[in-house]
Design a protein around this motif. Sequence first.
Motif, mmCIF file in Angstrom:
data_model
loop_
_atom_site.group_PDB
_atom_site.id
_atom_site.type_symbol
_atom_site.label_atom_id
_atom_site.label_comp_id
_atom_site.label_asym_id
_atom_site.label_seq_id
_atom_site.Cartn_x
_atom_site.Cartn_y
_atom_site.Cartn_z
ATOM 1 N N ALA A 110 0.842 -1.210 0.000
ATOM 2 C CA ALA A 110 0.000 0.000 0.000
ATOM 3 C C ALA A 110 0.866 1.244 0.000
ATOM 4 C CB ALA A 110 -0.921 -0.003 1.218
ATOM 5 N N PHE A 147 -6.043 6.673 3.935
ATOM 6 C CA PHE A 147 -7.491 6.644 3.737
ATOM 7 C C PHE A 147 -8.127 5.321 4.171
ATOM 8 C CE2 PHE A 147 -6.448 10.081 0.706
ATOM 9 C CZ PHE A 147 -7.355 11.029 1.158
ATOM 10 N N GLN A 148 -7.390 4.205 4.046
ATOM 11 C CA GLN A 148 -7.984 2.911 4.353
ATOM 12 C C GLN A 148 -7.599 2.364 5.726
ATOM 13 O OE1 GLN A 148 -7.471 0.013 1.247
ATOM 14 N NE2 GLN A 148 -8.287 1.340 -0.356
ATOM 15 N N LYS A 153 -3.105 5.384 0.315
ATOM 16 C CA LYS A 153 -3.954 4.226 0.610
ATOM 17 C C LYS A 153 -3.878 3.876 2.089
ATOM 18 C CE LYS A 153 -5.077 -0.400 -1.060
ATOM 19 N NZ LYS A 153 -4.715 -1.479 -2.021
#
Length: 280
Positions: A179, A186-187, A183
């Motif tokens: 990642a 946000f995740q 990413k």
Amino acid sequence: MSYKKAEKIGMYLKFFILLVFGILLMAPFVWMVSVGFDRSANIAMPFPPRLFPDDASGFNFTIVFENGRLIQSYLNSAFVTVTSVMLAVSSALLAGYAFSKGKFKGKRLLFVIVLCTLMIPMEPRLIPLYKLFNSVDLLNTFWPLILPSIINGMLIFLCKQFFDQLPDTIREAAQIDGAGEFKIFFQVYAPLAGPIAATMVILSFIGSWNDFLWPLVVLSNQELHTVPLYLASFSLENGTSLGGLTMALATVSVLPIIVLYLFLQRYIIQSIALSGVKGE
């Protein structure tokens, strides 16, 4: 006296002290609502002040909600506040994550500069900001009320402190899975930042909704006035008369803040408790 008994007495004493201070803090608000429901207060303010009107009436609030200028000021404040909150919270989350987990040159220096902005009140910045927005012909628009809120040193500091509580192992595990930084943010980290985001929403919402001095400087068009400006102009126009209507206006002006706080209070308590996964 046993230890448990002394601890119980101390707990009751703390509760009593907090209750007294809570009542003192709530008394002005209760009085404001009471006067708002007192139709006779438009003729003369009740003296001595009373917490409950003798003849309660919803007349003042009916007039308030039929007032076109108030509705327009509400729409103006809503647009400015919602836009400012979204930009302030989003930028603070990104900056707080970068300062907490990022590794780049000058990070400490930049963070010190951000902290230094907390020591500069709004008043010394009025003239430079006014000249800046005047030079780009943005006075009498909502942009001077929105753009300065993008960078908020206090919110960035709160975000950094929150992300510091989250272990780096989460980020390292995501990097192993391939990642990238956006990413990961946000995740992985953003879903964990709900409590601090709620706290920032409350703080930035109150600051933007209640802002008076800066909108007074940059907005001369009455159609663009926010709620505090309209309330101030109404008070100046009527002086000490129409006290009941003025208090009804003030009550309606603080309702969005109360509703938002009641909706987000459990998240704020979580942020105070520094909830989240902790690692050594």
